[in-house]
Scaffold this motif. Structure first.
Motif, PDB file in Angstrom:
ATOM      1  N   VAL A   1      -6.849  -8.993  -6.473  1.00  9.07           N
ATOM      2  CA  VAL A   1      -6.467 -10.403  -6.582  1.00  9.07           C
ATOM      3  C   VAL A   1      -7.364 -11.226  -5.657  1.00  9.07           C
ATOM      4  CG1 VAL A   1      -4.584 -12.070  -6.377  1.00  9.07           C
ATOM      5  CG2 VAL A   1      -4.074  -9.674  -6.957  1.00  9.07           C
ATOM      6  N   ALA A   2      -8.079 -12.184  -6.218  1.00 15.43           N
ATOM      7  CA  ALA A   2      -8.888 -13.083  -5.396  1.00 15.43           C
ATOM      8  C   ALA A   2      -7.966 -13.997  -4.597  1.00 15.43           C
ATOM      9  CB  ALA A   2      -9.821 -13.905  -6.272  1.00 15.43           C
ATOM     10  N   MET A   3      -8.265 -14.124  -3.295  1.00 16.24           N
ATOM     11  CA  MET A   3      -7.432 -14.897  -2.386  1.00 16.24           C
ATOM     12  C   MET A   3      -8.240 -16.040  -1.778  1.00 16.24           C
ATOM     13  SD  MET A   3      -4.511 -13.322  -2.542  1.00 16.24           S
ATOM     14  CE  MET A   3      -3.577 -13.782  -1.081  1.00 16.24           C
ATOM     15  N   PRO A   4      -7.565 -17.007  -1.143  1.00 13.53           N
ATOM     16  CA  PRO A   4      -8.301 -18.086  -0.473  1.00 13.53           C
ATOM     17  C   PRO A   4      -9.241 -17.547   0.609  1.00 13.53           C
ATOM     18  CG  PRO A   4      -5.977 -18.631  -0.685  1.00 13.53           C
ATOM     19  CD  PRO A   4      -6.108 -17.200  -1.098  1.00 13.53           C
TER      20      PRO A   4
ATOM     21  N   ARG B   1       5.490 -10.551  -3.294  1.00 17.25           N
ATOM     22  CA  ARG B   1       6.696 -10.758  -4.116  1.00 17.25           C
ATOM     23  C   ARG B   1       6.508 -10.160  -5.513  1.00 17.25           C
ATOM     24  NH1 ARG B   1      10.371 -14.431  -2.003  1.00 17.25           N
ATOM     25  NH2 ARG B   1       9.579 -16.039  -0.574  1.00 17.25           N
ATOM     26  N   ARG B   2       5.291 -10.221  -6.011  1.00 15.13           N
ATOM     27  CA  ARG B   2       5.016  -9.773  -7.380  1.00 15.13           C
ATOM     28  C   ARG B   2       4.767  -8.274  -7.472  1.00 15.13           C
ATOM     29  NH1 ARG B   2       0.401  -9.213 -10.038  1.00 15.13           N
ATOM     30  NH2 ARG B   2      -0.863 -10.315  -8.496  1.00 15.13           N
ATOM     31  N   VAL B   3       4.090  -7.691  -6.478  1.00 13.42           N
ATOM     32  CA  VAL B   3       3.636  -6.297  -6.628  1.00 13.42           C
ATOM     33  C   VAL B   3       4.530  -5.274  -5.941  1.00 13.42           C
ATOM     34  CG1 VAL B   3       1.251  -7.099  -6.848  1.00 13.42           C
ATOM     35  CG2 VAL B   3       2.077  -6.281  -4.623  1.00 13.42           C
ATOM     36  N   LEU B   4       5.367  -5.704  -5.001  1.00 11.69           N
ATOM     37  CA  LEU B   4       6.233  -4.743  -4.322  1.00 11.69           C
ATOM     38  C   LEU B   4       7.351  -4.279  -5.250  1.00 11.69           C
ATOM     39  CD1 LEU B   4       6.797  -6.275  -0.753  1.00 11.69           C
ATOM     40  CD2 LEU B   4       5.287  -4.377  -1.370  1.00 11.69           C
ATOM     41  N   PRO B   5       7.823  -3.037  -5.079  1.00 18.31           N
ATOM     42  CA  PRO B   5       9.060  -2.632  -5.746  1.00 18.31           C
ATOM     43  C   PRO B   5      10.206  -3.560  -5.324  1.00 18.31           C
ATOM     44  CG  PRO B   5       7.910  -0.724  -4.845  1.00 18.31           C
ATOM     45  CD  PRO B   5       7.213  -1.945  -4.319  1.00 18.31           C
ATOM     46  N   LYS B   6      11.384  -3.351  -5.893  1.00 18.78           N
ATOM     47  CA  LYS B   6      12.490  -4.292  -5.663  1.00 18.78           C
ATOM     48  C   LYS B   6      12.955  -4.321  -4.212  1.00 18.78           C
ATOM     49  CE  LYS B   6      14.348  -4.377 -10.362  1.00 18.78           C
ATOM     50  NZ  LYS B   6      15.535  -4.116 -11.223  1.00 18.78           N
ATOM     51  N   ALA B   7      12.935  -3.193  -3.545  1.00 16.46           N
ATOM     52  CA  ALA B   7      13.422  -3.125  -2.167  1.00 16.46           C
ATOM     53  C   ALA B   7      12.945  -1.815  -1.551  1.00 16.46           C
ATOM     54  CB  ALA B   7      14.944  -3.207  -2.122  1.00 16.46           C
ATOM     55  N   GLY B   8      13.071  -1.707  -0.223  1.00 13.46           N
ATOM     56  CA  GLY B   8      12.698  -0.459   0.429  1.00 13.46           C
ATOM     57  C   GLY B   8      12.212  -0.676   1.841  1.00 13.46           C
ATOM     58  N   LEU B   9      11.435   0.281   2.302  1.00 13.19           N
ATOM     59  CA  LEU B   9      10.856   0.257   3.641  1.00 13.19           C
ATOM     60  C   LEU B   9       9.354   0.038   3.519  1.00 13.19           C
ATOM     61  CD1 LEU B   9      10.886   0.723   6.738  1.00 13.19           C
ATOM     62  CD2 LEU B   9      10.790   3.193   6.261  1.00 13.19           C
ATOM     63  N   LEU B  10       8.848  -0.971   4.214  1.00 13.72           N
ATOM     64  CA  LEU B  10       7.416  -1.275   4.210  1.00 13.72           C
ATOM     65  C   LEU B  10       6.848  -1.017   5.595  1.00 13.72           C
ATOM     66  CD1 LEU B  10       5.527  -4.257   2.646  1.00 13.72           C
ATOM     67  CD2 LEU B  10       5.199  -3.732   5.060  1.00 13.72           C
ATOM     68  N   LEU B  11       5.808  -0.203   5.655  1.00 22.24           N
ATOM     69  CA  LEU B  11       5.062   0.027   6.893  1.00 22.24           C
ATOM     70  C   LEU B  11       3.850  -0.883   6.903  1.00 22.24           C
ATOM     71  CD1 LEU B  11       4.216   1.628   9.482  1.00 22.24           C
ATOM     72  CD2 LEU B  11       3.063   3.243   7.935  1.00 22.24           C
ATOM     73  N   GLU B  12       3.750  -1.729   7.927  1.00 24.92           N
ATOM     74  CA  GLU B  12       2.545  -2.535   8.108  1.00 24.92           C
ATOM     75  C   GLU B  12       1.639  -1.826   9.101  1.00 24.92           C
ATOM     76  OE1 GLU B  12       1.154  -7.113   8.878  1.00 24.92           O
ATOM     77  OE2 GLU B  12       2.766  -6.341  10.140  1.00 24.92           O
TER      78      GLU B  12
ATOM     79  N   THR C   1      -3.666 -16.639  10.250  1.00 29.42           N
ATOM     80  CA  THR C   1      -2.376 -16.201   9.707  1.00 29.42           C
ATOM     81  C   THR C   1      -1.625 -17.352   9.066  1.00 29.42           C
ATOM     82  OG1 THR C   1      -2.232 -14.482  11.398  1.00 29.42           O
ATOM     83  CG2 THR C   1      -0.209 -15.038  10.243  1.00 29.42           C
ATOM     84  N   LEU C   2      -1.643 -18.506   9.692  1.00 27.98           N
ATOM     85  CA  LEU C   2      -0.946 -19.661   9.131  1.00 27.98           C
ATOM     86  C   LEU C   2      -1.508 -20.038   7.760  1.00 27.98           C
ATOM     87  CD1 LEU C   2      -0.551 -21.959  12.269  1.00 27.98           C
ATOM     88  CD2 LEU C   2       1.242 -20.650  11.108  1.00 27.98           C
ATOM     89  N   ARG C   3      -2.787 -19.791   7.562  1.00 28.56           N
ATOM     90  CA  ARG C   3      -3.422 -20.138   6.294  1.00 28.56           C
ATOM     91  C   ARG C   3      -3.191 -19.083   5.218  1.00 28.56           C
ATOM     92  NH1 ARG C   3      -7.577 -21.404  10.050  1.00 28.56           N
ATOM     93  NH2 ARG C   3      -8.750 -19.539   9.475  1.00 28.56           N
ATOM     94  N   ASN C   4      -3.134 -17.815   5.605  1.00 26.96           N
ATOM     95  CA  ASN C   4      -3.116 -16.776   4.569  1.00 26.96           C
ATOM     96  C   ASN C   4      -1.746 -16.153   4.308  1.00 26.96           C
ATOM     97  OD1 ASN C   4      -2.707 -14.627   6.503  1.00 26.96           O
ATOM     98  ND2 ASN C   4      -4.917 -14.477   6.840  1.00 26.96           N
ATOM     99  N   ARG C   5      -0.766 -16.384   5.194  1.00 26.82           N
ATOM    100  CA  ARG C   5       0.493 -15.665   5.029  1.00 26.82           C
ATOM    101  C   ARG C   5       1.248 -16.089   3.767  1.00 26.82           C
ATOM    102  NH1 ARG C   5       4.015 -18.236  10.086  1.00 26.82           N
ATOM    103  NH2 ARG C   5       4.337 -20.310   9.164  1.00 26.82           N
ATOM    104  N   GLY C   6       1.141 -17.377   3.403  1.00 27.59           N
ATOM    105  CA  GLY C   6       1.797 -17.838   2.186  1.00 27.59           C
ATOM    106  C   GLY C   6       1.224 -17.205   0.931  1.00 27.59           C
ATOM    107  N   PRO C   7      -0.101 -17.282   0.725  1.00 26.68           N
ATOM    108  CA  PRO C   7      -0.692 -16.636  -0.452  1.00 26.68           C
ATOM    109  C   PRO C   7      -0.465 -15.124  -0.486  1.00 26.68           C
ATOM    110  CG  PRO C   7      -2.209 -18.253   0.465  1.00 26.68           C
ATOM    111  CD  PRO C   7      -1.082 -18.147   1.436  1.00 26.68           C
ATOM    112  N   ILE C   8      -0.513 -14.460   0.675  1.00 25.90           N
ATOM    113  CA  ILE C   8      -0.253 -13.015   0.691  1.00 25.90           C
ATOM    114  C   ILE C   8       1.186 -12.741   0.265  1.00 25.90           C
ATOM    115  CG2 ILE C   8      -0.054 -10.951   2.140  1.00 25.90           C
ATOM    116  CD1 ILE C   8      -2.324 -12.085   3.871  1.00 25.90           C
ATOM    117  N   LEU C   9       2.116 -13.521   0.779  1.00 24.37           N
ATOM    118  CA  LEU C   9       3.526 -13.325   0.440  1.00 24.37           C
ATOM    119  C   LEU C   9       3.752 -13.453  -1.059  1.00 24.37           C
ATOM    120  CD1 LEU C   9       6.512 -12.965   1.186  1.00 24.37           C
ATOM    121  CD2 LEU C   9       6.604 -15.433   1.638  1.00 24.37           C
ATOM    122  N   GLU C  10       3.099 -14.410  -1.694  1.00 27.80           N
ATOM    123  CA  GLU C  10       3.286 -14.586  -3.132  1.00 27.80           C
ATOM    124  C   GLU C  10       2.840 -13.343  -3.902  1.00 27.80           C
ATOM    125  OE1 GLU C  10       5.019 -17.045  -4.606  1.00 27.80           O
ATOM    126  OE2 GLU C  10       5.417 -17.408  -2.482  1.00 27.80           O
TER     127      GLU C  10
END
Length: 201
Positions: free
Chosen positions: A187-190, A22-33, A10-19
């Protein structure tokens, strides 16, 4: 002693996932994980995206305990306590609420195929039009592993449980399409992982 569990990846992948989020999510709302695991991802994302409300979930009781501990320790107002969610159920929590995003990391390969079927079906039912499903993990592309390490991981998974394994991204795309979810991008990720993004049509 804290009930919080830790997943080193998680420490390695959370930053790249967050980026990507930020780009693909709508502006705001409710996210179910879905399948929140330790709970580390959801509090990291909630801290970085205050305009969103985050609803973690899992089926495993130990995971739910860890998620709750992370949520409590975070003291964030925009992340809810976890819900018990069986992804294969035809009835999900949050029915009736306005949900703009569903996110799932590292579930599809460490679960039977029914989990991916349930994920795409549930997201198709739950998401508002224009909402997104974001899936993170290792995938084969056109039936080929993206790295030798992924092939070895796949063999290890199948040895642990024959129902598990790295899936073809095209298979996930077909499942999503059958549930009203249009493929947007991959999207290719680390660490030879991928993010696959779908939108509710």
């Amino acid at each position: 002693m804290s009930d919080r569990r830790y997943a080193p990846a998680t420490l390695r992948n959370r930053g790249p996932i967050l980026e990507v989020l930020r780009r693909v999510l709508p502006k705001a709302g409710l996210l179910l994980e879905v399948a929140s695991g330790t709970g580390e991802h959801v509090v990291h994302f909630a801290a970085a995206l205050p305009e969103w409300t985050f609803q973690p979930s899992d089926l495993d009781p130990d995971a739910l305990t860890s998620i709750a501990a992370w949520v409590h320790a975070s003291e964030l107002a925009n992340v809810r306590m976890p819900l018990r969610l069986d992804v294969t159920s035809k009835t999900w929590p949050l029915a009736g609420e306005s949900v703009q995003a569903v996110f799932s990391a590292n579930m599809v390969h460490i679960a039977p195929e029914e989990a991916a079927r349930g994920l795409t079906a549930g997201a198709g039912r739950l998401l508002e039009s224009g909402g997104v499903l974001v899936v993170y993990g290792p995938f084969r592309i056109a039936g080929v592993h993206t790295a030798p390490s992924n092939q070895a991981f796949d063999l290890d998974l199948r040895a642990r449980d024959p129902r598990w394994g790295v899936r073809d991204v095209e298979w996930l795309q077909e499942l999503a399409a059958s549930n009203g979810l249009a493929f947007e991008e991959r999207v290719a990720m680390p660490a030879n992982n991928q993010i696959v993004v779908f939108s509710k049509t």
